[in-house]
Scaffold this motif. Structure first.
Motif, short mmCIF file in Angstrom:
data_model
loop_
_atom_site.label_atom_id
_atom_site.label_comp_id
_atom_site.label_asym_id
_atom_site.label_seq_id
_atom_site.Cartn_x
_atom_site.Cartn_y
_atom_site.Cartn_z
N ASP A 227 26.60 -16.10 69.34
CA ASP A 227 27.87 -15.97 69.59
C ASP A 227 28.44 -14.57 68.97
OD1 ASP A 227 28.29 -18.21 70.87
OD2 ASP A 227 28.68 -19.52 69.20
N ARG A 228 28.01 -14.28 67.82
CA ARG A 228 28.06 -13.19 67.02
C ARG A 228 28.11 -11.95 67.71
NH1 ARG A 228 27.29 -12.24 60.48
NH2 ARG A 228 28.01 -10.41 60.38
N ILE A 229 26.69 -11.94 68.28
CA ILE A 229 26.14 -10.81 69.06
C ILE A 229 27.21 -10.59 70.39
CG2 ILE A 229 24.27 -10.06 70.63
CD1 ILE A 229 22.26 -11.23 68.78
N CYS B 14 29.15 -7.00 70.99
CA CYS B 14 28.93 -6.46 72.15
C CYS B 14 30.19 -6.20 73.14
CB CYS B 14 27.80 -6.95 72.77
SG CYS B 14 26.30 -6.59 72.32
N ALA B 15 31.23 -7.31 72.94
CA ALA B 15 32.27 -7.23 73.71
C ALA B 15 33.18 -6.19 73.35
CB ALA B 15 33.01 -8.66 73.73
N GLU B 16 33.13 -5.79 71.82
CA GLU B 16 33.92 -4.87 71.13
C GLU B 16 33.12 -3.40 71.19
OE1 GLU B 16 34.03 -6.28 67.32
OE2 GLU B 16 35.23 -7.89 67.75
N GLY B 17 32.20 -3.26 72.38
CA GLY B 17 31.47 -1.90 72.40
C GLY B 17 30.10 -1.56 71.32
N ARG B 18 30.05 -2.63 70.60
CA ARG B 18 28.79 -2.35 69.76
C ARG B 18 27.60 -2.56 70.17
NH1 ARG B 18 30.88 -4.85 64.94
NH2 ARG B 18 32.32 -5.80 66.07
N GLN B 19 26.66 -2.46 69.59
CA GLN B 19 25.04 -2.75 69.91
C GLN B 19 24.42 -3.56 68.84
OE1 GLN B 19 24.57 1.29 71.06
NE2 GLN B 19 23.18 0.57 72.50
N ALA B 20 23.41 -4.24 69.09
CA ALA B 20 22.73 -5.08 68.22
C ALA B 20 21.19 -4.94 68.27
CB ALA B 20 23.11 -6.79 68.40
N GLY C 110 25.98 -11.64 80.60
CA GLY C 110 26.65 -10.59 80.95
C GLY C 110 26.38 -9.16 80.11
N LEU C 111 25.24 -9.38 79.34
CA LEU C 111 24.62 -8.24 78.61
C LEU C 111 23.33 -7.76 78.99
CD1 LEU C 111 25.74 -9.46 75.00
CD2 LEU C 111 27.28 -8.03 76.35
N ARG C 112 23.04 -6.72 78.67
CA ARG C 112 21.93 -5.90 78.99
C ARG C 112 20.92 -6.22 77.64
NH1 ARG C 112 24.93 -0.44 80.06
NH2 ARG C 112 25.87 -1.28 78.12
N LYS D 120 19.53 3.65 72.68
CA LYS D 120 20.14 4.93 72.08
C LYS D 120 21.23 5.35 73.04
CE LYS D 120 18.98 9.55 69.88
NZ LYS D 120 19.48 9.21 68.45
N ARG D 121 20.98 5.60 74.16
CA ARG D 121 22.00 5.97 75.27
C ARG D 121 23.24 4.92 75.47
NH1 ARG D 121 17.75 8.76 78.11
NH2 ARG D 121 17.44 6.85 79.54
N GLY D 122 23.05 3.99 74.93
CA GLY D 122 24.03 2.85 75.09
C GLY D 122 24.08 2.13 76.53
N GLU D 123 22.75 2.07 77.28
CA GLU D 123 22.63 1.57 78.50
C GLU D 123 22.09 0.19 78.37
OE1 GLU D 123 19.88 4.17 80.53
OE2 GLU D 123 21.26 5.79 80.40
N LEU D 124 21.68 -0.31 76.82
CA LEU D 124 21.13 -1.64 76.71
C LEU D 124 22.22 -2.05 75.39
CD1 LEU D 124 17.50 -1.48 76.33
CD2 LEU D 124 18.69 -2.43 78.15
N ASP D 125 22.64 -3.30 75.67
CA ASP D 125 23.50 -3.99 74.57
C ASP D 125 22.71 -4.45 73.50
OD1 ASP D 125 26.33 -3.76 76.03
OD2 ASP D 125 25.12 -4.89 77.34
N VAL D 126 21.75 -4.97 73.55
CA VAL D 126 20.96 -5.67 72.59
C VAL D 126 19.47 -5.55 72.71
CG1 VAL D 126 20.04 -8.04 71.78
CG2 VAL D 126 22.31 -7.61 72.73
N LEU D 127 18.73 -5.03 71.79
CA LEU D 127 17.47 -4.84 71.76
C LEU D 127 16.68 -5.51 70.85
CD1 LEU D 127 15.26 -2.67 72.67
CD2 LEU D 127 15.58 -1.41 70.66
#
Length: 699
Positions: A480-482, A486-492, A523-525, A546-553
């Motif tokens: 849920d935290r992720i 990610c909804a706020e535009g950050r990555q994890a 809904g996330l990449r 790095k380019r922001g094309e994935l939300d979670v790695l």
């Protein structure tokens, strides 16, 4: 220092075949363990001791505490429960009974144990079905008339050598000790220099092989007995002298004196969007002074993740370039090397510096062009991976070799890069960097051949990372935290310690985690990267993140070094209890690289070992890499911390850097005096402890 000391009493250099009972076959078994000479047996110390100097009444035996007992046989039972079994009950004047249990025995042994026979046995008692018992004790049956004299010293138990039984090994070591020279011939470290109230080398060896009955066994087992400290001091001294000798050999070479940066360093500082920290300025001035000398710099710069080592390296490269020479920077992975390349091109190309790129994937015409530029000198700074060391790579005038994450390269690899600039007795300056802070005590011992600098201050604006320790049952909350982050535009990041599910390892597999997160976060990449992927696929996935094309790695610890994604603000480490402190600290350093508040969540699987608890608590309590490194040294020891193949530290026979750190100032004091006043003694000490083992410490 007085007159020269006789060479390690030639007795010590005699081959083991000089001992009765050691023929070619036995000598080969010793040689397989690196034991070639009498002095090697002198230094083959017991791993523990058995106290046969006293008899313990059966009534006073303690479970788990080894002891020697003596009594008369009260009963004998021979049976077969799943396997042969012999139980012998003995009693003594304390009116208590002890059972001796055997699973492997011969008929004549059974016959020895007649009721009423007097038996002396040694072993570790444990609770059995009918009171205490000792399984497979060492024993002997005594004649009624015999006194059965007790020993006057503890019995040594030596590290096993394949093909040589314990009794034989004990006998041969005893024979070797009979050939110990007198104390004054054996001694290489003058008593006046010793301090610490330590015994002579001869007394220390005799004490450790045959400790008197009143010896402090707890100190012997802990490695803190004065006799052990005496040997540890000499061993640390020998390693220190070996490294210093390597350093002196390197300093005998010439190196180009580099002093003119052509104004480029100031131009770079004026163009940077940030000011250097005091620590960066201090370390750069140390490097600048080194480079100005006509002897080779060999400096290790250690600094925490994000402390700004790269910009210091860039300024050092500008001094070489301003002096009309070339510099090279080598990193262990393409990703890390590419990040250096991007930074260096941004900073240096506006100053008219040609920065070239050479990695395994650079091929065909592009590779040919880079090789030509390096050979002609047109490429003033070449950045790359192991590819820089390949045979076809030639520099016109390499004056500075920079190696990042130096502990990830083998020593020979670092030498290979240095040799690219060796010509006519001249070698390039070397700057090695690491983001794994090294405890001062460890640096003193492992890097006596390097000058060590520390960038121990983080740039302003770095947001501290909050570290949280949670049980694995709380994984759903983290998902849920992720989703929120990610909804706020950050990555994890979500890091796992293994790739596939395993029955043997209770760890959440990265593959399974990736599948679960992909399903739970539709809904996330969600990307996935691990060490078994081909380099190109791994690189592509990392760049997408790095380019922001994935939300979670989702990743294995392959991302420990070399990923710089300022937008990533959440790091989750699964089964954090399985990783060492340095690794956890490196992983945590992947977040907090931007301006947002960042978090690192350490998920653990119960139950936790005591060491795992200490590691996780340390991570929660501090973000200081140097504090963490000291704790890691205390918990894991130096071999794991540095990587044994680079340092040879795992080869210490007696010394323990964590335990014996307080001896190091004394080691340095004695070592410098010996190098200055009695280099022949220094050579003998190195020969005694290290022999002909090649140490490439100058790499």
């Amino acid at each position: 220092m007085g007159k020269p000391v006789p060479a390690l009493a030639a007795a010590g250099d005699v081959g083991l075949t000089a001992l009765p009972g050691v023929g070619k076959a036995v000598a080969e078994k010793f040689a397989a363990r690196g034991l070639l000479r009498l002095q090697d047996l002198w230094l083959h110390l017991p791993r523990q001791y058995e106290d046969r100097t006293r008899i313990t009444p059966v009534r006073l035996l303690q479970p788990g505490v080894a002891a020697q007992v003596e009594g008369r046989v009260e009963a004998v039972e021979r049976g077969f429960r799943y396997r042969p079994l012999l139980r012998v009950a003995i009693g003594d004047d304390s009116r208590a009974t002890l059972v001796l249990r055997f699973f492997h025995f011969r008929s004549q042994q059974v016959n020895q144990f007649r009721v009423g026979a007097r038996v002396r046995a040694y072993g570790t008692p444990r609770p059995g079905q009918q009171g205490l018992e000792i399984v497979h004790p060492s024993y002997r049956v005594l004649d009624d008339e015999a006194e059965g004299e007790l020993g006057d010293a503890l019995d040594p138990v030596y590290p096993a050598i394949e093909g040589i039984g314990p009794a034989t090994l004990r006998r041969l070591v005893a024979q070797a000790l009979e050939r110990l020279p007198p104390a004054e011939e054996l001694e290489l470290v003058p008593a006046a220099r010793l301090g610490h109230g330590l015994p002579s080398l001869r007394d220390a060896l005799l004490t450790l092989h045959r400790p008197p009955r009143e010896a402090d066994v707890a100190a012997l087992l802990a490695g803190t007995h004065p006799a052990q400290r005496r040997l540890a001091l000499e061993e640390l001294l020998a390693h220190h002298l070996s490294l210093r000798r390597q350093r002196i050999a390197l300093q005998a070479h010439a190196a180009p004196a580099l002093a003119d940066d052509g104004g480029r360093v100031q131009a770079l500082l004026s163009a940077l969007p940030f000011a250097l920290t005091g620590a960066q300025q201090r370390v750069f001035e140390q490097i600048r002074a080194d480079l100005a000398r006509p002897s080779p710099m060999l400096r290790l710069v250690q600094g925490d993740v994000g402390s700004g080592k790269t910009v210091v390296a860039a300024m050092a490269a500008l001094i070489a370039i301003g002096s009309g020479r070339q510099a090279a920077l080598m990193a262990p992975t393409e990703l890390l090397a590419e990040q250096h390349l991007a930074n260096l091109r941004t900073w240096l190309e506006p100053l008219g510096v040609r920065v070239a790129w050479l990695a395994g994937k650079v091929s065909g015409r592009a590779r040919t062009a880079v090789l030509a530029e390096a050979a002609s000198g047109a490429a003033q700074l070449v950045v790359g991976t192991h590819a820089l060391m390949q045979e076809g790579v030639v520099f016109r005038d390499l004056a500075l070799a920079i190696v990042d994450e130096q502990h990830r390269f083998g020593v020979h690899q670092r030498l290979a890069l240095r040799d690219k600039g060796a010509a006519a007795g001249s070698v390039p300056h070397q700057l090695v960097m690491t983001a794994t802070p090294i405890p001062r005590t460890l640096a003193m011992a492992a890097y006596a051949d390097l000058d060590v600098s520390a960038i121990d201050e983080l740039p302003p604006g770095r947001t501290p990372v909050q570290t949280v320790v949670l049980g694995a049952a709380r994984r759903p909350e983290l998902i849920d935290r992720i989703r929120t982050a990610c909804a706020e535009g950050r990555q994890a990041y979500w890091v796992c310690t293994i790739i596939d599910e395993s029955d043997e390892v209770v760890a959440q597999a990265a593959q399974t985690t990736w599948e679960q997160l992909t399903a739970a976060l539709p809904g996330l990449r969600v990307g996935f990267v691990h060490g078994r992927m081909k380099a190109a696929a791994k690189q592509a996935t990392m760049l997408e993140f790095k380019r922001g094309e994935l939300d979670v790695l989702v990743a294995t610890t392959v991302i420990e070094v070399g990923v710089d994604v300022p937008n990533a603000s959440l790091m989750i480490v699964e089964n954090a209890e399985r990783l060492g402190l340095s690794q956890l600290h490196q992983l945590r350093g992947r977040v907090g690289r931007g301006s947002q508040a960042s978090s690192c969540v350490l998920l653990y699987q119960s139950p936790l070992s005591q060491m795992a608890k200490q590691r996780l608590e340390t991570m929660r309590a501090t973000s200081d890499g140097f504090v963490i490194a000291e704790k890691d040294l205390e918990l894991r020891g130096p071999g794991e911390l540095l990587g044994t193949r680079q340092t040879g530290l795992a080869d210490f026979r007696i010394a323990d850097l964590a335990r014996d750190a307080d001896l190091l100032p004394e080691v340095h004091r004695i070592g410098e005096a010996l190098m200055r006043e009695a280099p022949d003694i220094a050579d003998r000490l190195v020969a005694r402890w290290i022999g002909g083992a090649a140490r490439y410490a100058a790499a």
